[in-house]
Scaffold this motif. Structure first.
Motif, PDB file in Angstrom:
ATOM      1  N   LEU A 173       1.181  -1.266  -0.067  1.00 47.49           N
ATOM      2  CA  LEU A 173      -0.016   0.189  -0.154  1.00 47.49           C
ATOM      3  C   LEU A 173       0.767   1.483  -0.070  1.00 47.49           C
ATOM      4  CD1 LEU A 173      -2.957  -0.950   2.558  1.00 47.49           C
ATOM      5  CD2 LEU A 173      -3.363  -0.524  -0.052  1.00 47.49           C
ATOM      6  N   LEU A 174       1.889   1.254   0.905  1.00 40.84           N
ATOM      7  CA  LEU A 174       2.739   2.393   0.924  1.00 40.84           C
ATOM      8  C   LEU A 174       3.503   2.758  -0.251  1.00 40.84           C
ATOM      9  CD1 LEU A 174       4.060   2.282   4.675  1.00 40.84           C
ATOM     10  CD2 LEU A 174       2.279   3.408   3.844  1.00 40.84           C
ATOM     11  N   GLU A 175       3.950   1.595  -0.948  1.00 41.59           N
ATOM     12  CA  GLU A 175       4.669   1.686  -2.193  1.00 41.59           C
ATOM     13  C   GLU A 175       3.880   2.238  -3.468  1.00 41.59           C
ATOM     14  OE1 GLU A 175       7.444  -0.938  -5.063  1.00 41.59           O
ATOM     15  OE2 GLU A 175       6.399  -1.791  -3.956  1.00 41.59           O
ATOM     16  N   ALA A 176       2.652   1.790  -3.333  1.00 39.53           N
ATOM     17  CA  ALA A 176       1.460   2.502  -4.300  1.00 39.53           C
ATOM     18  C   ALA A 176       1.238   3.860  -3.981  1.00 39.53           C
ATOM     19  CB  ALA A 176       0.033   1.772  -4.335  1.00 39.53           C
ATOM     20  N   GLU A 177       1.189   4.336  -3.003  1.00 39.14           N
ATOM     21  CA  GLU A 177       1.161   5.691  -2.509  1.00 39.14           C
ATOM     22  C   GLU A 177       2.459   6.724  -2.698  1.00 39.14           C
ATOM     23  OE1 GLU A 177      -2.202   4.846   0.963  1.00 39.14           O
ATOM     24  OE2 GLU A 177      -0.418   5.816   1.653  1.00 39.14           O
ATOM     25  N   GLY A 178       3.351   6.068  -2.835  1.00 37.36           N
ATOM     26  CA  GLY A 178       4.841   6.752  -3.033  1.00 37.36           C
ATOM     27  C   GLY A 178       5.522   6.881  -1.735  1.00 37.36           C
ATOM     28  N   TYR A 179       5.435   6.173  -0.657  1.00 40.22           N
ATOM     29  CA  TYR A 179       6.046   6.459   0.562  1.00 40.22           C
ATOM     30  C   TYR A 179       7.343   5.565   0.603  1.00 40.22           C
ATOM     31  CZ  TYR A 179       2.230   8.821   2.945  1.00 40.22           C
ATOM     32  OH  TYR A 179       1.398   9.701   3.274  1.00 40.22           O
ATOM     33  N   ILE A 180       7.331   4.439  -0.008  1.00 41.89           N
ATOM     34  CA  ILE A 180       8.576   3.766  -0.296  1.00 41.89           C
ATOM     35  C   ILE A 180       8.741   3.369  -1.609  1.00 41.89           C
ATOM     36  CG2 ILE A 180       8.357   2.987   2.072  1.00 41.89           C
ATOM     37  CD1 ILE A 180       7.127   0.383   1.054  1.00 41.89           C
ATOM     38  N   GLY A 181       9.962   2.690  -1.797  1.00 47.33           N
ATOM     39  CA  GLY A 181      10.526   2.070  -3.019  1.00 47.33           C
ATOM     40  C   GLY A 181      11.214   0.781  -2.785  1.00 47.33           C
ATOM     41  N   GLY A 182      11.347  -0.007  -3.935  1.00 47.83           N
ATOM     42  CA  GLY A 182      12.619  -0.997  -3.938  1.00 47.83           C
ATOM     43  C   GLY A 182      11.712  -2.144  -3.615  1.00 47.83           C
ATOM     44  N   ASP A 183      12.358  -3.180  -3.039  1.00 47.81           N
ATOM     45  CA  ASP A 183      11.816  -4.424  -2.962  1.00 47.81           C
ATOM     46  C   ASP A 183      11.365  -4.710  -1.453  1.00 47.81           C
ATOM     47  OD1 ASP A 183      11.276  -7.349  -2.781  1.00 47.81           O
ATOM     48  OD2 ASP A 183      13.050  -7.786  -3.960  1.00 47.81           O
ATOM     49  N   SER A 184       9.935  -4.836  -1.393  1.00 50.57           N
ATOM     50  CA  SER A 184       9.416  -4.980  -0.046  1.00 50.57           C
ATOM     51  C   SER A 184       9.694  -6.186   0.437  1.00 50.57           C
ATOM     52  CB  SER A 184       7.845  -4.579  -0.267  1.00 50.57           C
ATOM     53  OG  SER A 184       7.094  -5.461  -1.083  1.00 50.57           O
ATOM     54  N   TYR A 185       9.959  -7.078  -0.194  1.00 50.41           N
ATOM     55  CA  TYR A 185      10.335  -8.443   0.437  1.00 50.41           C
ATOM     56  C   TYR A 185      11.707  -8.662   1.021  1.00 50.41           C
ATOM     57  CZ  TYR A 185       6.400 -10.367  -2.199  1.00 50.41           C
ATOM     58  OH  TYR A 185       5.023 -10.386  -2.575  1.00 50.41           O
ATOM     59  N   ARG A 186      12.552  -7.859   0.560  1.00 49.84           N
ATOM     60  CA  ARG A 186      14.085  -7.759   0.978  1.00 49.84           C
ATOM     61  C   ARG A 186      14.353  -6.440   1.769  1.00 49.84           C
ATOM     62  NH1 ARG A 186      16.762 -10.284  -4.553  1.00 49.84           N
ATOM     63  NH2 ARG A 186      15.404  -8.330  -5.143  1.00 49.84           N
ATOM     64  N   GLY A 187      13.250  -5.546   1.731  1.00 47.99           N
ATOM     65  CA  GLY A 187      13.733  -4.381   2.499  1.00 47.99           C
ATOM     66  C   GLY A 187      13.371  -3.028   1.685  1.00 47.99           C
ATOM     67  N   ALA A 188      12.305  -2.682   2.043  1.00 47.09           N
ATOM     68  CA  ALA A 188      11.748  -1.452   1.241  1.00 47.09           C
ATOM     69  C   ALA A 188      12.801  -0.100   1.742  1.00 47.09           C
ATOM     70  CB  ALA A 188      10.493  -1.080   1.308  1.00 47.09           C
ATOM     71  N   ARG A 189      12.793   0.890   0.828  1.00 46.78           N
ATOM     72  CA  ARG A 189      13.558   2.014   1.137  1.00 46.78           C
ATOM     73  C   ARG A 189      12.511   3.229   1.283  1.00 46.78           C
ATOM     74  NH1 ARG A 189      15.646   6.265  -1.780  1.00 46.78           N
ATOM     75  NH2 ARG A 189      15.095   5.438  -3.565  1.00 46.78           N
ATOM     76  N   VAL A 190      12.530   4.087   2.267  1.00 52.25           N
ATOM     77  CA  VAL A 190      11.755   5.393   2.382  1.00 52.25           C
ATOM     78  C   VAL A 190      12.131   6.166   1.235  1.00 52.25           C
ATOM     79  CG1 VAL A 190      11.049   7.136   3.639  1.00 52.25           C
ATOM     80  CG2 VAL A 190      11.579   5.127   4.819  1.00 52.25           C
ATOM     81  N   ALA A 191      11.105   6.445   0.608  1.00 52.81           N
ATOM     82  CA  ALA A 191      11.331   7.565  -0.668  1.00 52.81           C
ATOM     83  C   ALA A 191      11.707   8.806  -0.284  1.00 52.81           C
ATOM     84  CB  ALA A 191      10.109   7.315  -1.622  1.00 52.81           C
ATOM     85  N   ASP A 192      12.641   9.582  -1.090  1.00 53.04           N
ATOM     86  CA  ASP A 192      13.037  10.702  -0.957  1.00 53.04           C
ATOM     87  C   ASP A 192      11.775  11.745  -1.675  1.00 53.04           C
ATOM     88  OD1 ASP A 192      15.426  10.392  -0.209  1.00 53.04           O
ATOM     89  OD2 ASP A 192      16.207  10.093  -2.208  1.00 53.04           O
ATOM     90  N   PHE A 193      11.628  12.811  -1.029  1.00 51.91           N
ATOM     91  CA  PHE A 193      10.615  13.681  -1.442  1.00 51.91           C
ATOM     92  C   PHE A 193      11.333  14.226  -2.829  1.00 51.91           C
ATOM     93  CE2 PHE A 193      13.410  16.628   0.851  1.00 51.91           C
ATOM     94  CZ  PHE A 193      13.471  17.660   0.320  1.00 51.91           C
ATOM     95  N   ASP A 194      10.122  14.821  -3.649  1.00 54.41           N
ATOM     96  CA  ASP A 194      10.464  15.251  -4.839  1.00 54.41           C
ATOM     97  C   ASP A 194      10.572  16.857  -4.818  1.00 54.41           C
ATOM     98  OD1 ASP A 194      10.849  16.160  -7.649  1.00 54.41           O
ATOM     99  OD2 ASP A 194       9.147  15.396  -8.293  1.00 54.41           O
ATOM    100  N   ALA A 195      11.816  17.548  -4.483  1.00 54.63           N
ATOM    101  CA  ALA A 195      11.994  18.899  -4.300  1.00 54.63           C
ATOM    102  C   ALA A 195      11.257  19.727  -5.318  1.00 54.63           C
ATOM    103  CB  ALA A 195      13.524  19.422  -4.092  1.00 54.63           C
TER     104      ALA A 195
END
Length: 213
Positions: free
Chosen positions: A51-73
């Motif tokens: 859900l958070l990946e779809a909303e843009g809060y995280i990116g990457g592989d949620s199975y091995r460790g998602a990364r909190v996304a940077d904001f778009d300045a």
């Protein structure tokens, strides 16, 4: 009673921690660690991360460790305008639907925010701030509007705004203005107070990051 599913509750917990800076931009979120922390199975945590990946809060592989996304300045100015449009509508609807027991709950959150700020516990204050805004918008009962706002929040640099030394007291006063309008059922006043609140944060952001658009 909380009618949200487990994955929705986990997603909201993680949103709060991301927006409050407990999980900084670029940090890893490991589902096994989160599941252990919340005493849950992997399944609702995995679904929450989706859900958070779809909303843009995280990116990457949620199975091995998602990364909190940077904001778009580069998009921050556009996001500000969208927040002003949508969040003022949410607080208007909140003013029209809010009950006395809701006001009591919102007041408790606002007071807890003020106390955390005064005690110097900024991480706790940021988390309470999220819960205060989320509760107001839940009362509005406009789930689609709230969904879009949550997507905007994922892209907005709250961590930079909240790090500013003088932001807390301003937010305390702005929360009070919003609550006063909600208490009296003044929807126009609530909208104006929310606009001032959001714009005040924007002013702080421009002061700490003046070169961004």
């Amino acid at each position: 009673m909380d009618y949200r599913t487990k994955e929705e509750q986990v997603a909201d917990y993680l949103r709060e921690r991301i927006l409050s800076g407990v999980y900084p931009r670029g940090s890893r979120l490991k589902q096994a660690e989160i599941a252990e922390q919340l005493h849950l199975s992997i399944t609702p945590v995995r679904e929450a991360l989706k859900l958070l990946e779809a909303e843009g809060y995280i990116g990457g592989d949620s199975y091995r460790g998602a990364r909190v996304a940077d904001f778009d300045a580069a998009a921050t100015g556009e996001i500000l305008q969208l927040r002003l449009l949508l969040e003022t509508q949410l607080v208007r609807a909140c003013a029209e639907r809010v009950r006395a027991q809701d006001i009591t709950e919102l007041r408790q959150l606002a007071d807890a925010f003020a106390e955390a700020f005064r005690s110097g516990d900024r991480a706790t204050a940021r988390g309470i701030n999220y819960r205060l805004h989320r509760r107001m918008y839940d009362i509005a009962a406009l789930p689609q509007t709230l969904h879009f706002v949550q997507i905007l929040w994922a892209r907005y640099p709250f961590d930079l705004i909240n790090a500013a030394q003088d932001r807390g007291q301003g937010a305390v006063e702005e929360h009070e203005e919003i609550l006063q309008a909600l208490t009296t059922g003044d929807s126009a006043g609530a909208m104006l107070a929310m606009r001032r609140h959001i714009e005040s944060g924007w002013t702080v952001l421009k002061a700490v990051q003046p070169t961004e658009g």
